[in-house]
Design an enzyme around this catalytic site. Structure first.
Site, short mmCIF file in Angstrom:
data_model
loop_
_atom_site.label_atom_id
_atom_site.label_comp_id
_atom_site.label_asym_id
_atom_site.label_seq_id
_atom_site.Cartn_x
_atom_site.Cartn_y
_atom_site.Cartn_z
N GLY A 193 -12.45 -38.63 -24.70
CA GLY A 193 -11.67 -37.42 -24.46
C GLY A 193 -12.66 -36.26 -24.30
N ALA A 194 -12.46 -35.46 -23.25
CA ALA A 194 -13.47 -34.47 -22.86
C ALA A 194 -13.91 -33.54 -24.00
CB ALA A 194 -12.98 -33.68 -21.65
N ARG B 172 -21.96 -40.04 -20.66
CA ARG B 172 -20.80 -40.22 -19.76
C ARG B 172 -20.86 -39.12 -18.70
NH1 ARG B 172 -14.99 -41.49 -22.13
NH2 ARG B 172 -14.71 -42.27 -20.02
N ASP C 198 -10.62 -33.81 -17.44
CA ASP C 198 -12.04 -33.93 -17.81
C ASP C 198 -12.90 -32.89 -17.10
OD1 ASP C 198 -10.76 -36.72 -18.14
OD2 ASP C 198 -12.53 -36.67 -19.42
N LYS D 261 -7.99 -38.90 -15.97
CA LYS D 261 -7.96 -40.37 -16.04
C LYS D 261 -7.32 -40.97 -14.79
CE LYS D 261 -9.35 -42.41 -18.57
NZ LYS D 261 -10.75 -42.92 -18.32
O1 MRU Z 1 -11.96 -42.09 -20.60
P1 MRU Z 1 -11.37 -41.14 -21.61
O2 MRU Z 1 -10.47 -41.79 -22.60
O3 MRU Z 1 -12.44 -40.29 -22.26
O4 MRU Z 1 -10.49 -40.18 -20.72
C1 MRU Z 1 -9.76 -39.15 -21.33
C2 MRU Z 1 -8.95 -38.37 -20.39
O5 MRU Z 1 -8.91 -38.62 -19.21
C3 MRU Z 1 -8.25 -37.16 -20.96
O6 MRU Z 1 -7.03 -36.95 -20.30
C4 MRU Z 1 -9.14 -35.94 -20.78
O7 MRU Z 1 -10.42 -36.19 -21.32
C5 MRU Z 1 -8.57 -34.74 -21.43
S1 MRU Z 1 -8.64 -34.84 -23.18
C6 MRU Z 1 -8.00 -33.46 -23.85
#
Ligand code: MRU
Length: 367
Positions: free
Chosen positions: A54-55, A90, A244, A255
């Site tokens: 999660g970002a 990442r 993200d 995502k």
């Molecule tokens: O691959 P992830 O689980 O890190 O992806 C997370 C997402 O795509 C979330 O929607 C995004 O990071 C926003 S979190 C507030």
């Protein structure tokens, strides 16, 4: 937010004053395991392996990773090396670079002897700021939900669709997309959430559903392919997703699968909102579709599924034939024209260059 009545953040400083506690998100929803991160390398590996994800949480973890590096050895070389190692963990979430730049700005001018203490202080601030930002995002998003609730018959439910996990587990607390939902629920507005399962890693089914369930928010997990159907049949009042990285032109990277939901929302007149903290905006990128790097992850995330057997064992099974080729793009970009609004800590902003720059002039470099 609460887990079985106890308040948790997704990341914290342990009582020893130096190591970092986090929830191992690879084990949810079957096991709630708390883990300790004790080195910058463990922080980097935790981000890479999605122990934390999660970002905003990736950003906070990287900030603590820098603090752990400074605790071990605070030379310029270590500062530079820890930055390089963590930024490569990442590629897509810009919060990672934002947090590392913040740390470097705070630490580089200091003598080595002062860096460890300053690093922990700035990392803690970054985590606390994230909580405050998400609370404000929730306040602005709550207004949207309340407006929809006011158009309904008393007692009718507001149906929100979300994708992936942009909940408190993806941030330090509250979440971005979930913050308006939690705040509406806590105020007695009746909300129900359609939770996209979010293949291949199932962040919706395993994390969002777990969070909402522990907070008592009514929700229904749906296979990723169901969004169009429920929107077409008027079962969704609004979609709220996280992101993200948002480009300066308002394009939204999130995502994989988010773009398809935005297309379905557009076709069915369903408002499609994106909730984000300002560190997620990348003003250095003008065109999200062409310029945002899209992470490609291991084929095994697609070829295999992990779950709990009826006798309680956690098992991983193959679901794709041996020998089939697999593609695993982690994210996609939704063009700004499909986004109804960006829910930020400063209010709901149009997804375009002028509106973003006027809401965040200090970040856009135009103040
Ligand atoms: O691959 P992830 O689980 O890190 O992806 C997370 C997402 O795509 C979330 O929607 C995004 O990071 C926003 S979190 C507030």
């Amino acid at each position: 937010m609460k887990v079985d009545g106890q308040h948790f953040r997704s990341i914290w400083l342990e009582p020893d004053g130096w190591s970092v506690g986090a929830i191992d998100q690879r084990r949810l929803p079957h096991e709630f395991i708390i883990t300790r991160i004790t080195t910058a390398e463990e922080a980097g590996e935790g981000i890479r392996s999605m122990l934390v994800r999660g970002a905003p949480l990736i950003g906070a973890t990287a900030a603590y990773g820098m603090a752990l590096a400074m605790r071990a050895e605070a030379s310029d070389t270590t500062l530079e090396r820890a930055y390089r190692m963590l930024i490569e963990s990442r590629p897509t979430a810009i919060n990672l670079k934002w947090a590392l730049d913040e740390m470097q700005r705070a630490l580089a001018p200091l003598p080595a002897s002062a860096r460890a203490e300053a690093a922990y202080a700035r990392a803690r601030e970054i985590a606390d700021e994230d909580v405050a930002i998400n609370r404000d995002i929730g306040r602005h998003g709550l207004g949207l939900i309340e407006k929809i609730a006011a158009t309904k018959r008393p007692g009718d439910v507001v149906n929100v669709l979300t994708h992936c996990n942009a909940g408190w587990l993806a941030t330090v607390d509250w979440g971005t997309a979930t913050s308006p939902i939690y705040q509406a629920h806590d105020r007695g507005v009746r909300v129900h959430v359609w939770v996209d399962e979010t293949r291949p890693r199932n962040q919706g089914a395993s994390l969002t559903a777990w969070e909402l369930g522990h907070h008592g928010v009514p929700h229904t997990v749906i296979p990723d392919n169901t969004g169009g159907h429920v929107m077409q049949h008027r079962m969704v009042d609004l979609a709220i997703v996280g992101t993200d990285r948002v480009a300066a032109n308002g394009d939204v990277c999130n995502k994989i699968g988010t773009y398809l939901k935005a297309l379905a929302a557009h076709d069915n007149g369903v408002p499609f909102y994106v909730a984000l903290p300002s560190p997620t905006i990348d003003f250095s990128i003008d065109d999200g579709i062409r310029q945002i790097p899209i992470e490609q992850r291991a084929a095994s995330e697609v070829t295999h599924l992990t779950g709990r057997t009826s006798d309680g064992r956690i098992e991983t099974v193959r679901v794709v034939p041996e020998g089939s080729q697999v593609a695993n793009f982690g994210f996609d970009v939704t063009p700004a024209r499909l986004v109804t609004g960006l829910i930020t800590e400063r209010g709901v902003v149009r997804a375009d260059r002028a509106a973003l720059a006027s809401a965040f002039p200090e970040r856009a470099g135009v103040s």
